[in-house]
Design a protein around this motif. Structure first.
Motif, PDB file in Angstrom:
ATOM      1  N   CYS A  60       0.837  -1.220   0.000  1.00 16.53           N
ATOM      2  CA  CYS A  60       0.000   0.000   0.000  1.00 16.53           C
ATOM      3  C   CYS A  60       0.863   1.258   0.000  1.00 16.53           C
ATOM      4  CB  CYS A  60      -0.896   0.050   1.237  1.00 16.53           C
ATOM      5  SG  CYS A  60      -2.186  -1.179   1.224  1.00 16.53           S
ATOM      6  N   ASN A  61       1.893   1.258   0.848  1.00 17.61           N
ATOM      7  CA  ASN A  61       2.763   2.431   0.940  1.00 17.61           C
ATOM      8  C   ASN A  61       3.513   2.677  -0.360  1.00 17.61           C
ATOM      9  OD1 ASN A  61       2.077   2.915   3.614  1.00 17.61           O
ATOM     10  ND2 ASN A  61       3.874   1.888   4.458  1.00 17.61           N
ATOM     11  N   VAL A  62       4.075   1.607  -0.914  1.00 15.85           N
ATOM     12  CA  VAL A  62       4.874   1.754  -2.130  1.00 15.85           C
ATOM     13  C   VAL A  62       3.990   2.216  -3.296  1.00 15.85           C
ATOM     14  CG1 VAL A  62       6.218   0.461  -3.843  1.00 15.85           C
ATOM     15  CG2 VAL A  62       6.738   0.224  -1.409  1.00 15.85           C
ATOM     16  N   GLU A  63       2.784   1.648  -3.360  1.00 14.57           N
ATOM     17  CA  GLU A  63       1.854   2.022  -4.428  1.00 14.57           C
ATOM     18  C   GLU A  63       1.451   3.496  -4.327  1.00 14.57           C
ATOM     19  OE1 GLU A  63      -2.448   0.497  -6.069  1.00 14.57           O
ATOM     20  OE2 GLU A  63      -1.295  -0.816  -4.752  1.00 14.57           O
ATOM     21  N   ALA A  64       1.183   3.953  -3.096  1.00 15.51           N
ATOM     22  CA  ALA A  64       0.767   5.350  -2.901  1.00 15.51           C
ATOM     23  C   ALA A  64       1.976   6.298  -2.926  1.00 15.51           C
ATOM     24  CB  ALA A  64       0.036   5.481  -1.572  1.00 15.51           C
ATOM     25  N   ASN A  65       3.186   5.706  -2.851  1.00 20.15           N
ATOM     26  CA  ASN A  65       4.424   6.475  -2.742  1.00 20.15           C
ATOM     27  C   ASN A  65       4.409   7.425  -1.541  1.00 20.15           C
ATOM     28  OD1 ASN A  65       7.063   7.018  -3.539  1.00 20.15           O
ATOM     29  ND2 ASN A  65       6.452   8.830  -4.697  1.00 20.15           N
ATOM     30  N   ARG A  66       3.744   7.006  -0.487  1.00 16.92           N
ATOM     31  CA  ARG A  66       3.790   7.724   0.793  1.00 16.92           C
ATOM     32  C   ARG A  66       3.325   6.771   1.884  1.00 16.92           C
ATOM     33  NH1 ARG A  66      -1.792   9.648   1.337  1.00 16.92           N
ATOM     34  NH2 ARG A  66      -1.277  10.985   3.083  1.00 16.92           N
ATOM     35  N   ILE A  67       3.534   7.144   3.124  1.00 17.11           N
ATOM     36  CA  ILE A  67       3.105   6.287   4.234  1.00 17.11           C
ATOM     37  C   ILE A  67       1.599   6.424   4.399  1.00 17.11           C
ATOM     38  CG2 ILE A  67       3.300   5.889   6.721  1.00 17.11           C
ATOM     39  CD1 ILE A  67       6.182   7.120   6.487  1.00 17.11           C
ATOM     40  N   VAL A  68       0.871   5.347   4.169  1.00 14.56           N
ATOM     41  CA  VAL A  68      -0.588   5.400   4.315  1.00 14.56           C
ATOM     42  C   VAL A  68      -1.077   4.463   5.420  1.00 14.56           C
ATOM     43  CG1 VAL A  68      -1.155   6.187   1.983  1.00 14.56           C
ATOM     44  CG2 VAL A  68      -0.857   3.749   2.401  1.00 14.56           C
ATOM     45  N   VAL A  69      -0.182   3.603   5.933  1.00 13.26           N
ATOM     46  CA  VAL A  69      -0.580   2.681   7.011  1.00 13.26           C
ATOM     47  C   VAL A  69       0.137   3.107   8.287  1.00 13.26           C
ATOM     48  CG1 VAL A  69      -0.659   0.277   7.778  1.00 13.26           C
ATOM     49  CG2 VAL A  69      -0.840   0.804   5.334  1.00 13.26           C
ATOM     50  N   SER A  70      -0.625   3.278   9.364  1.00  8.59           N
ATOM     51  CA  SER A  70      -0.036   3.734  10.626  1.00  8.59           C
ATOM     52  C   SER A  70       0.837   2.660  11.257  1.00  8.59           C
ATOM     53  CB  SER A  70      -1.144   4.102  11.615  1.00  8.59           C
ATOM     54  OG  SER A  70      -1.954   5.124  11.076  1.00  8.59           O
ATOM     55  N   GLU A  71       1.923   3.112  11.893  1.00  4.94           N
ATOM     56  CA  GLU A  71       2.767   2.235  12.700  1.00  4.94           C
ATOM     57  C   GLU A  71       2.720   2.764  14.121  1.00  4.94           C
ATOM     58  OE1 GLU A  71       4.140  -0.530  11.593  1.00  4.94           O
ATOM     59  OE2 GLU A  71       3.691  -0.187   9.477  1.00  4.94           O
ATOM     60  N   PHE A  72       3.403   2.090  15.030  1.00  2.00           N
ATOM     61  CA  PHE A  72       3.263   2.441  16.435  1.00  2.00           C
ATOM     62  C   PHE A  72       3.667   3.886  16.737  1.00  2.00           C
ATOM     63  CE2 PHE A  72       4.120   1.953  21.039  1.00  2.00           C
ATOM     64  CZ  PHE A  72       2.831   1.566  21.385  1.00  2.00           C
ATOM     65  N   GLY A  73       4.772   4.318  16.099  1.00  2.00           N
ATOM     66  CA  GLY A  73       5.245   5.678  16.375  1.00  2.00           C
ATOM     67  C   GLY A  73       4.874   6.697  15.309  1.00  2.00           C
ATOM     68  N   THR A  74       4.119   6.275  14.294  1.00  3.31           N
ATOM     69  CA  THR A  74       3.779   7.171  13.175  1.00  3.31           C
ATOM     70  C   THR A  74       2.315   6.975  12.796  1.00  3.31           C
ATOM     71  OG1 THR A  74       6.033   6.816  12.322  1.00  3.31           O
ATOM     72  CG2 THR A  74       4.443   7.861  10.824  1.00  3.31           C
ATOM     73  N   MET A  75       1.507   8.005  12.973  1.00  2.15           N
ATOM     74  CA  MET A  75       0.103   7.901  12.564  1.00  2.15           C
ATOM     75  C   MET A  75       0.006   8.391  11.120  1.00  2.15           C
ATOM     76  SD  MET A  75      -2.793   6.792  13.624  1.00  2.15           S
ATOM     77  CE  MET A  75      -3.014   6.738  15.397  1.00  2.15           C
ATOM     78  N   ALA A  76      -0.618   7.586  10.265  1.00  4.49           N
ATOM     79  CA  ALA A  76      -0.748   7.955   8.848  1.00  4.49           C
ATOM     80  C   ALA A  76      -2.186   8.351   8.575  1.00  4.49           C
ATOM     81  CB  ALA A  76      -0.363   6.766   7.974  1.00  4.49           C
ATOM     82  N   TYR A  77      -2.365   9.276   7.635  1.00 10.00           N
ATOM     83  CA  TYR A  77      -3.716   9.737   7.305  1.00 10.00           C
ATOM     84  C   TYR A  77      -4.005   9.443   5.848  1.00 10.00           C
ATOM     85  CZ  TYR A  77      -3.748  11.516  11.895  1.00 10.00           C
ATOM     86  OH  TYR A  77      -3.726  11.557  13.260  1.00 10.00           O
ATOM     87  N   PRO A  78      -5.238   9.000   5.564  1.00  6.66           N
ATOM     88  CA  PRO A  78      -5.552   8.662   4.182  1.00  6.66           C
ATOM     89  C   PRO A  78      -5.543   9.914   3.302  1.00  6.66           C
ATOM     90  CG  PRO A  78      -7.516   8.510   5.562  1.00  6.66           C
ATOM     91  CD  PRO A  78      -6.364   8.778   6.468  1.00  6.66           C
ATOM     92  N   ASP A  79      -5.762   9.690   2.045  1.00 10.24           N
ATOM     93  CA  ASP A  79      -5.702  10.754   1.058  1.00 10.24           C
ATOM     94  C   ASP A  79      -6.588  11.937   1.449  1.00 10.24           C
ATOM     95  OD1 ASP A  79      -5.510  12.267  -1.122  1.00 10.24           O
ATOM     96  OD2 ASP A  79      -5.932  10.671  -2.566  1.00 10.24           O
ATOM     97  N   PRO A  80      -6.012  13.140   1.614  1.00 10.75           N
ATOM     98  CA  PRO A  80      -6.800  14.299   2.050  1.00 10.75           C
ATOM     99  C   PRO A  80      -7.873  14.708   1.035  1.00 10.75           C
ATOM    100  CG  PRO A  80      -4.571  14.956   1.423  1.00 10.75           C
ATOM    101  CD  PRO A  80      -4.591  13.469   1.398  1.00 10.75           C
ATOM    102  N   CYS A  81      -7.760  14.266  -0.224  1.00  8.10           N
ATOM    103  CA  CYS A  81      -8.731  14.669  -1.244  1.00  8.10           C
ATOM    104  C   CYS A  81     -10.049  13.893  -1.148  1.00  8.10           C
ATOM    105  CB  CYS A  81      -8.167  14.458  -2.646  1.00  8.10           C
ATOM    106  SG  CYS A  81      -6.465  14.967  -2.768  1.00  8.10           S
ATOM    107  N   LYS A  82     -10.069  12.856  -0.305  1.00  6.58           N
ATOM    108  CA  LYS A  82     -11.300  12.059  -0.232  1.00  6.58           C
ATOM    109  C   LYS A  82     -12.465  12.917   0.255  1.00  6.58           C
ATOM    110  CE  LYS A  82      -9.638   7.391   0.425  1.00  6.58           C
ATOM    111  NZ  LYS A  82      -9.258   6.421   1.424  1.00  6.58           N
ATOM    112  N   ASN A  83     -13.695  12.522  -0.120  1.00  8.78           N
ATOM    113  CA  ASN A  83     -14.842  13.331   0.304  1.00  8.78           C
ATOM    114  C   ASN A  83     -15.082  13.227   1.810  1.00  8.78           C
ATOM    115  OD1 ASN A  83     -16.423  11.084   0.948  1.00  8.78           O
ATOM    116  ND2 ASN A  83     -17.125  10.880  -1.161  1.00  8.78           N
ATOM    117  N   LEU A  84     -15.928  14.125   2.302  1.00 10.47           N
ATOM    118  CA  LEU A  84     -16.173  14.243   3.727  1.00 10.47           C
ATOM    119  C   LEU A  84     -16.697  12.957   4.344  1.00 10.47           C
ATOM    120  CD1 LEU A  84     -15.851  16.646   5.602  1.00 10.47           C
ATOM    121  CD2 LEU A  84     -18.314  16.961   5.515  1.00 10.47           C
ATOM    122  N   PHE A  85     -17.589  12.284   3.626  1.00  9.22           N
ATOM    123  CA  PHE A  85     -18.181  11.060   4.165  1.00  9.22           C
ATOM    124  C   PHE A  85     -17.091  10.007   4.391  1.00  9.22           C
ATOM    125  CE2 PHE A  85     -19.901   6.787   3.454  1.00  9.22           C
ATOM    126  CZ  PHE A  85     -20.776   6.724   4.538  1.00  9.22           C
ATOM    127  N   ALA A  86     -16.230   9.830   3.399  1.00  7.57           N
ATOM    128  CA  ALA A  86     -15.166   8.835   3.499  1.00  7.57           C
ATOM    129  C   ALA A  86     -14.216   9.189   4.643  1.00  7.57           C
ATOM    130  CB  ALA A  86     -14.396   8.754   2.191  1.00  7.57           C
TER     131      ALA A  86
END
Length: 505
Positions: A60-86
């Protein structure tokens, strides 16, 4: 040098290997994407290979070319462009987080199979010869745990024993000890071991919303040794971490005014010993060994007086002056506790119930509980290993890395518990990893064998290498230099040739 002719098999190691993806960086060294590496010993030659664990997290991370899955010391946030409901939905779904399968801490053997493990409910099967990533196993499908240790134990029958914490069960937070059999009945060959997983026992957490963090546990011939330390996870904070935009590590806190409780579970009756045993507040990651003697349980651990170790490995602290500027505020200490399971019930309050020759004490309190103080065996060692044939029995030697006030190991040591003698290996610019003892095939004594460790160089001009030491004398037998960058790893195991399935199998 020369390798012993009997050394045939694979040293398999695991640890964080990639810390930057695209323009994003992990906050903590323990968050990096898992990189497996192996040294294969065949007829006096050594072959090296390394490969990233192709976890869903990695993909997932490599495909998105950014950290998208949270780890213990790093919280990741999904794509900011997603709509409000998502977006709202993703906030809700994080209250019980979907944990990562970035299994970067250790290697576990179950039956004939090998798995990369971390501390979440996911483990990944791997092929130890090719380092290919195979299926993903979710512990929570077979036992109600949300996290599990990456330091399982193996008993003489070939079962794998592990512990995990069950958080979601109707506010009844508990620690669960479970057993995975080495094989399944012949007629069920298509099913795998996890379907036959058995819960050995559960220990209720002293606090429903603040379960203890633990990285390992101990085992003797008849008992499981579990230490409930006041280094705790705050479940409410964890459930809201995503919304508060903080990492899960910030939901761990050390309560230095609390006690540390010892739990002993009888393997046969599956019941916990009813006497309450405790000691002062401490933080521990690694158990060394435990055994029984004359009605006592004796267990050895590496303990700290605070939790500064974890904080040191935030990447913002890992700069060029890391060794000089980062000092541990608590030295790792080898503590031996001697706990009397059988003692005179009429003993006076205030009397020491330990009857073995040791400076460790166990004092009877007014309320019937027993306050234990350890014998200090040595200081400044971490990543301890023993000859695993002596696991749960009285042993004489501990192999470990030496860490003084700096968290980076600079020496490999062999410590004689009985005489307190210490042998060590060191060389300039060398950072060795956890030493692994491999017994020789005709071993008569506990230290008949060799010690293997991967050595990373702090001098970029020098190549890393695998070091082979004679376990008895601690003299170097040989080294295999690797002409690639090698990462600092965490844990691993040696797999003898006989335990490796041939490709056709």
């Amino acid at each position: 040098g020369q390798l012993p002719t009997w050394l045939q098999g694979i040293l398999l190691r695991n640890g964080p290997g990639m810390h930057t993806i695209g323009d994003t960086k992990y906050n903590h060294w323990f968050d990096g994407l898992a990189l497996l590496h192996s040294f294969t010993f065949k007829n006096g030659e050594v072959y090296y290979r390394s490969k990233y664990l192709r976890s869903d997290t990695y993909n997932c991370n490599v495909e998105a070319n950014r950290i998208v899955v949270s780890e213990f010391g790093t919280m990741a946030y999904p794509d900011p462009c997603k709509n409000l409901f998502a977006k709202a939905f993703s906030y809700l779904s994080h209250t019980i987080p979907e944990f990562t399968d970035n299994c970067l801490i250790n290697i576990m053997k179950t039956g004939d199979d090998f798995y990369a493990t971390s501390e979440t409910n996911f483990i990944r099967k791997i092929n130890p010869q090719t380092l290919e990533t195979l299926e993903k196993v979710d512990y929570s499908k077979y036992v109600a745990v949300n996290v599990a240790t990456s330091h399982p134990h193996y008993d003489s029958a070939g079962n794998t024993l592990n512990m995990g914490t069950s958080i979601v069960d109707k506010g009844k937070t508990k620690y669960i000890l479970f057993k995975i059999p080495p094989s399944v009945p012949e007629k069920e060959k298509k099913k795998f071991c996890f379907k036959h997983l058995e819960v050995v026992c559960s220990i209720p957490s002293r606090s429903l919303l603040h379960p203890s963090y633990y990285h390992s546990f101990g085992i003797t011939e008849n008992y499981i040794v579990f230490i409930e330390q006041p280094f705790k996870l705050d479940i409410v904070k964890m459930a809201t971490a995503y919304i508060r935009r903080v990492n899960w590590a910030s939901c761990l806190a050390y309560h230095k005014e609390d006690k540390t409780w010892f739990h002993f579970v009888d393997k046969k009756t599956k019941k916990e010993v009813s006497t309450k045993f405790y000691t002062d507040a401490m933080v521990l990651f690694h158990h060394i060994n435990a055994y029984e003697e004359d009605g006592h349980i004796i267990f050895d651990i590496i303990a700290y007086t605070d939790n500064s170790l974890y904080d040191m490995f935030y990447l913002k602290n890992l700069n060029k002056d890391f060794e000089e500027s980062n000092k541990l505020t608590s030295l790792p200490t080898f503590k031996r506790f001697v706990v009397p399971l059988q003692y005179d019930k009429d003993a006076e309050v205030g009397s020491d119930l330990v009857t073995l020759p040791s400076t460790a004490t166990a004092i009877k309190e007014k309320d019937g509980s027993i306050y234990c103080q350890p014998e200090i065996l040595c200081e400044g060692i971490e990543l301890p290993r023993i000859n695993y044939d002596y696991n749960g029995k009285k042993c004489k030697y501990v192999f470990a890395t030496e860490v003084r006030w700096s968290p980076v190991p600079t020496k490999i040591i062999k410590f004689n518990i009985q005489t307190k003698e210490m042998l060590h290996w060191e060389e300039d610019h060398c950072w060795p990893s956890e030493p692994i003892f491999v017994p020789s095939p005709d071993a008569r004594e506990e230290d008949d064998g060799i010690v293997l460790t991967c050595v990373v160089m702090s001098d970029p001009k020098k190549a890393p290498f695998l070091l082979v030491l004679d376990a008895k004398t601690f003299k170097e037998l040989g080294r295999a230099t690797v002409d690639v960058e090698m990462h600092l790893d965490l844990h691993g195991m040696f797999i003898p040739e006989k335990d490796l399935k041939t490709e056709t199998e």
